[in-house]
Design a protein around this motif. Structure first.
Motif, PDB file in Angstrom:
ATOM      1  N   ALA A 118       0.961  -1.118  -0.105  1.00 29.61           N
ATOM      2  CA  ALA A 118       0.066  -0.081  -0.135  1.00 29.61           C
ATOM      3  C   ALA A 118       0.833   1.310  -0.131  1.00 29.61           C
ATOM      4  O   ALA A 118       0.434   2.247  -0.700  1.00 29.61           O
ATOM      5  N   ARG A 119       1.970   1.210   0.833  1.00 25.29           N
ATOM      6  CA  ARG A 119       2.878   2.314   0.860  1.00 25.29           C
ATOM      7  C   ARG A 119       3.372   2.603  -0.555  1.00 25.29           C
ATOM      8  O   ARG A 119       3.701   3.819  -0.819  1.00 25.29           O
ATOM      9  N   LYS A 120       3.548   1.683  -1.437  1.00 22.15           N
ATOM     10  CA  LYS A 120       4.218   1.901  -2.625  1.00 22.15           C
ATOM     11  C   LYS A 120       3.335   2.505  -3.810  1.00 22.15           C
ATOM     12  O   LYS A 120       3.601   3.274  -4.385  1.00 22.15           O
ATOM     13  N   HIS A 121       1.922   2.140  -3.559  1.00 20.10           N
ATOM     14  CA  HIS A 121       1.144   2.620  -4.325  1.00 20.10           C
ATOM     15  C   HIS A 121       0.850   4.157  -4.100  1.00 20.10           C
ATOM     16  O   HIS A 121       0.400   4.945  -4.687  1.00 20.10           O
ATOM     17  N   ALA A 122       1.045   4.570  -2.616  1.00 13.85           N
ATOM     18  CA  ALA A 122       0.873   5.924  -2.129  1.00 13.85           C
ATOM     19  C   ALA A 122       1.827   6.831  -2.687  1.00 13.85           C
ATOM     20  O   ALA A 122       1.810   7.916  -3.166  1.00 13.85           O
ATOM     21  N   ALA A 123       3.098   6.051  -2.803  1.00 16.48           N
ATOM     22  CA  ALA A 123       4.414   6.789  -3.262  1.00 16.48           C
ATOM     23  C   ALA A 123       4.186   7.146  -4.692  1.00 16.48           C
ATOM     24  O   ALA A 123       4.567   8.047  -5.230  1.00 16.48           O
ATOM     25  N   ASP A 124       3.551   6.327  -5.475  1.00 15.31           N
ATOM     26  CA  ASP A 124       3.200   6.637  -6.758  1.00 15.31           C
ATOM     27  C   ASP A 124       2.326   7.463  -6.964  1.00 15.31           C
ATOM     28  O   ASP A 124       2.354   8.435  -8.047  1.00 15.31           O
ATOM     29  N   LYS A 125       1.507   8.161  -5.916  1.00 17.59           N
ATOM     30  CA  LYS A 125       0.740   9.277  -5.977  1.00 17.59           C
ATOM     31  C   LYS A 125       1.452  10.465  -5.128  1.00 17.59           C
ATOM     32  O   LYS A 125       0.760  11.566  -5.308  1.00 17.59           O
ATOM     33  N   GLY A 126       2.499  10.480  -5.018  1.00 17.09           N
ATOM     34  CA  GLY A 126       3.512  11.502  -4.577  1.00 17.09           C
ATOM     35  C   GLY A 126       3.209  11.386  -3.001  1.00 17.09           C
ATOM     36  O   GLY A 126       3.624  12.689  -2.382  1.00 17.09           O
ATOM     37  N   VAL A 127       2.835  10.479  -2.171  1.00 19.55           N
ATOM     38  CA  VAL A 127       2.565  10.509  -0.816  1.00 19.55           C
ATOM     39  C   VAL A 127       3.459   9.565   0.098  1.00 19.55           C
ATOM     40  O   VAL A 127       3.475   8.528  -0.185  1.00 19.55           O
ATOM     41  N   LYS A 128       4.303  10.100   0.694  1.00 21.29           N
ATOM     42  CA  LYS A 128       5.169   9.355   1.501  1.00 21.29           C
ATOM     43  C   LYS A 128       4.307   8.993   3.050  1.00 21.29           C
ATOM     44  O   LYS A 128       4.072   9.868   3.694  1.00 21.29           O
ATOM     45  N   LEU A 129       4.196   7.578   2.963  1.00 19.57           N
ATOM     46  CA  LEU A 129       3.377   7.198   4.269  1.00 19.57           C
ATOM     47  C   LEU A 129       4.479   6.780   5.514  1.00 19.57           C
ATOM     48  O   LEU A 129       5.441   5.872   5.167  1.00 19.57           O
ATOM     49  N   PHE A 130       4.111   6.872   6.804  1.00 21.04           N
ATOM     50  CA  PHE A 130       4.907   6.305   7.922  1.00 21.04           C
ATOM     51  C   PHE A 130       4.577   4.894   7.951  1.00 21.04           C
ATOM     52  O   PHE A 130       3.325   4.529   7.546  1.00 21.04           O
ATOM     53  N   GLU A 131       5.382   3.949   8.211  1.00 17.17           N
ATOM     54  CA  GLU A 131       5.254   2.745   8.596  1.00 17.17           C
ATOM     55  C   GLU A 131       4.340   2.541   9.926  1.00 17.17           C
ATOM     56  O   GLU A 131       3.630   1.496   9.731  1.00 17.17           O
ATOM     57  N   LYS A 132       4.919   3.297  11.038  1.00 12.12           N
ATOM     58  CA  LYS A 132       4.594   2.766  12.233  1.00 12.12           C
ATOM     59  C   LYS A 132       4.147   4.214  12.781  1.00 12.12           C
ATOM     60  O   LYS A 132       4.759   5.125  12.503  1.00 12.12           O
ATOM     61  N   ILE A 133       2.914   4.394  13.837  1.00 10.45           N
ATOM     62  CA  ILE A 133       2.553   5.317  14.349  1.00 10.45           C
ATOM     63  C   ILE A 133       3.716   5.881  15.327  1.00 10.45           C
ATOM     64  O   ILE A 133       3.536   7.209  15.332  1.00 10.45           O
TER      65      ILE A 133
END
Length: 277
Positions: A118-133
């Motif tokens: 899911a994070r890779k799909h987000a990165a394709d949209k230009g959004v970097k997500l954290f893995e853990k809170i």
């Protein structure tokens, strides 16, 4: 289902293993047993749509269409209860569709998502997500959202305490979870798709949710229905129960569930809007 009964439920979407739901007195919720030592493998499926943007197939097309409609409704909901909304943390952000939409309305939105896919799909949209809170510690937010996430968390109370610390004074916590007291849950029983064992470790009702929010330092502002969930869950449940997705039967059961909920407020899924007190 009463507090003294246990229910055996099959993982229909990935492993076909059977799990048991037991009532947990502390959380006033059903708990999945046994809890897998390696939970990640139960998410490794093309059918786990929240980790992808899969638009192939009838059910996936319905999911993605409703998802797009609901995203804008979720944004409006946040501004309804927090007009000066500036910062949001979306926990369980999936492919970052909600984070991305918030950013387009000038909200500083960030997301947490444990799934690498899911994070890779987000990165394709230009959004970097954290893995853990835990990687977000030290920051403060006007609102934290969890759309169908808390049921996946091993320790809900500990997680809510973390959210409390990350919120500004009077910050909002918005949580959406399935409701096993709904008509569609009772109708489908062990075939109810929203049990989704073992990915769903917990199964909540209104009494339990309000209790753990109160114990975690939050004050309830409102409880809102997720109308479309009854139809989508019924569609999947029909497939699990009868081997095929009957759109007409699913629509009828979803309609009945929402109709009954007009009186008892036990919708298939509920959004809990709480405020840091």
């Amino acid at each position: 289902m009463s507090a003294t009964e246990n229910l055996r439920v099959t993982d229909f979407s990935v492993s076909k293993e059977v799990f048991e739901l037991r009532f947990n007195e502390s959380l006033q919720a059903l708990e999945t047993f046994p809890k897998p030592a390696d939970i990640d493998k139960y998410y490794e499926s093309d059918d786990y749509i929240s980790h992808t943007d899969n638009n192939s197939g009838f059910v996936n097309k319905i999911y993605q269409s409703v998802k797009q409609y609901m995203l804008s409704k979720k944004v409006r909901l946040l501004f309804q209860y927090k007009r000066n909304l500036k910062t949001v943390l979306d926990v369980g952000a999936g492919t970052a569709a909600f984070v991305k939409l918030l950013q387009t309305v000038n909200v500083q939105a960030k997301g947490v998502e444990p799934s690498e896919i899911a994070r890779k799909h987000a990165a394709d949209k230009g959004v970097k997500l954290f893995e853990k809170i835990e990687q977000v510690s030290g920051e403060q937010f006007d609102a934290i959202t969890m759309w169908h996430v808390l049921e996946h968390i091993p320790d809900p109370k500990e997680h809510l305490r973390t959210c409390y610390e990350l919120l500004n004074k009077d910050g909002l916590l918005v949580i959406a979870v399935p409701n096993y007291k709904s008509f569609d849950a009772k109708y489908y029983g062990a075939f109810w798709a929203a049990y989704d064992v073992p990915r769903h470790l917990w199964h909540f009702n209104q009494v339990g949710m309000q209790q753990i929010l109160r114990e975690s330092g939050f004050e309830m502002r409102a409880i809102k229905p997720m109308i479309f969930d009854a139809f989508y869950i019924a569609l999947l449940s029909e497939k699990y129960k009868n081997g095929r997705s009957s759109i007409f039967k699913a629509f009828w059961i979803g309609l009945r569930s929402n109709w009954k909920a007009l009186g008892n407020k036990e919708y298939s899924s509920l959004i809990y809007i709480a405020q840091k007190s």
